[in-house]
Design an enzyme around this catalytic site. Sequence first.
Site, short mmCIF file in Angstrom:
data_model
loop_
_atom_site.label_atom_id
_atom_site.label_comp_id
_atom_site.label_asym_id
_atom_site.label_seq_id
_atom_site.Cartn_x
_atom_site.Cartn_y
_atom_site.Cartn_z
N ASN A 10 0.85 -1.19 0.00
CA ASN A 10 0.00 0.00 0.00
C ASN A 10 0.89 1.26 0.00
O ASN A 10 1.61 1.51 0.97
CB ASN A 10 -0.89 -0.06 1.25
CG ASN A 10 -1.83 1.12 1.36
OD1 ASN A 10 -1.46 2.25 1.15
ND2 ASN A 10 -3.08 0.83 1.71
N ASP A 72 -1.27 -4.41 9.73
CA ASP A 72 -2.65 -4.57 9.28
C ASP A 72 -3.44 -3.46 9.98
O ASP A 72 -3.25 -3.22 11.17
CB ASP A 72 -3.22 -5.94 9.62
CG ASP A 72 -4.33 -6.32 8.66
OD1 ASP A 72 -4.07 -6.45 7.46
OD2 ASP A 72 -5.49 -6.45 9.11
N ASP A 157 -9.38 8.25 4.56
CA ASP A 157 -8.93 9.54 5.12
C ASP A 157 -9.87 10.73 4.84
O ASP A 157 -10.07 11.56 5.73
CB ASP A 157 -7.51 9.87 4.63
CG ASP A 157 -6.45 9.13 5.44
OD1 ASP A 157 -6.78 8.63 6.53
OD2 ASP A 157 -5.30 9.04 4.97
N LYS A 177 -0.23 13.83 10.00
CA LYS A 177 -1.08 12.65 10.25
C LYS A 177 -0.35 11.69 11.20
O LYS A 177 -0.94 11.18 12.15
CB LYS A 177 -1.44 11.97 8.91
CG LYS A 177 -2.42 10.81 9.08
CD LYS A 177 -2.79 10.17 7.76
CE LYS A 177 -3.36 8.79 7.99
NZ LYS A 177 -3.46 7.99 6.76
N HIS A 182 -3.23 6.41 14.33
CA HIS A 182 -3.04 5.01 14.73
C HIS A 182 -1.67 4.50 14.28
O HIS A 182 -0.92 3.92 15.04
CB HIS A 182 -4.16 4.17 14.10
CG HIS A 182 -4.33 4.35 12.62
ND1 HIS A 182 -4.43 5.58 12.03
CD2 HIS A 182 -4.37 3.45 11.59
CE1 HIS A 182 -4.55 5.45 10.72
NE2 HIS A 182 -4.51 4.15 10.42
P1 ITT Z 1 -0.84 -4.29 2.81
O1 ITT Z 1 -1.61 -5.49 3.30
O2 ITT Z 1 0.02 -4.58 1.60
O3 ITT Z 1 -0.06 -3.61 3.90
P2 ITT Z 1 -3.50 -3.15 2.41
O4 ITT Z 1 -3.97 -1.91 1.72
O5 ITT Z 1 -4.08 -4.46 1.97
O6 ITT Z 1 -1.89 -3.17 2.31
P3 ITT Z 1 -4.66 -3.59 5.03
O7 ITT Z 1 -4.92 -5.00 4.73
O8 ITT Z 1 -4.04 -3.24 6.36
O9 ITT Z 1 -3.70 -2.92 3.94
O10 ITT Z 1 -6.01 -2.79 4.83
C1 ITT Z 1 -6.16 -1.59 5.43
C2 ITT Z 1 -7.31 -0.83 4.79
O11 ITT Z 1 -7.85 0.03 5.82
C3 ITT Z 1 -6.76 0.06 3.69
O12 ITT Z 1 -7.03 -0.45 2.45
C4 ITT Z 1 -7.49 1.37 3.93
O13 ITT Z 1 -8.66 1.38 3.16
C5 ITT Z 1 -7.86 1.36 5.40
N1 ITT Z 1 -6.90 2.16 6.15
C6 ITT Z 1 -5.89 1.71 6.95
N2 ITT Z 1 -5.16 2.70 7.44
C7 ITT Z 1 -5.70 3.83 6.93
C8 ITT Z 1 -5.37 5.19 7.06
O14 ITT Z 1 -4.31 5.59 7.74
N3 ITT Z 1 -6.13 6.06 6.43
C9 ITT Z 1 -7.19 5.68 5.70
N4 ITT Z 1 -7.56 4.41 5.49
C10 ITT Z 1 -6.82 3.49 6.12
#
Ligand code: ITT
Length: 200
Positions: A10, A72, A157, A177, A182
Amino acid sequence: MKKLLIATKNQGKIKEIKKELTDFAMDIVGLENVNLPEDSAVQEPAITMEGNAIIKAMTYGNKTGLLTLAEDAGLEVDALNGRPGVLSARYASGTDKDRYLKLLREMQAVSDKKRGAQFRSVIAIYDPESEKIRTCEGIYRGKIIQTPKGKQGFGYDPIFLNENLGKTNAQMTAEEKNSVSHRGKALKNAKEILKKEFKQ
Ligand code: ITT
């Protein structure tokens, strides 16, 4: 300097994690810097963020032999009993925008007072040599607004308001941020753990 692999695909996360670790005494590498087999996508089958963070850190750590940090994260909305939570990335198909618009639709009838929510970040750190694994987390409370605001950040966000600062996450720089989020909190914990437990 010891290498630390940041195991995320991500781009929004990578930016924030790298920013927080700029002055940290480890050599930060991303998945683009390591050779991985074609089929190295990781499923996220666990029912908790902690479980998925551990799976990601162990999978990439074992494939590369490097000390690995994975995260995660998800959005837990009070009025939805904590949903989408661990399923935040899979809440709807399509783009980040499709997902936050679906959330706004689902919350259409929820009054202003009941729109509290929190982001949770769980980080796992894994050393394939010692097989040691540690986790830590950070929580960030705010409110889901009705109309998206701001262009920075990623994911949910634009609809997440920081009531103290009077702006959404998407109206903040990565640095700002990190100072409230978190992920910023989890990373501060992770840096302590790395210093104390993973420095050779
Ligand atoms: P990786 O597993 O490769 O790290 P991912 O996008 O699949 O990337 P996650 O499984 O942790 O990541 O999913 C987290 C989701 O939650 C992400 O797609 C966002 O939509 C949301 N999210 C997490 N942190 C966020 C943040 O700081 N701001 C906004 N949305 C967030």
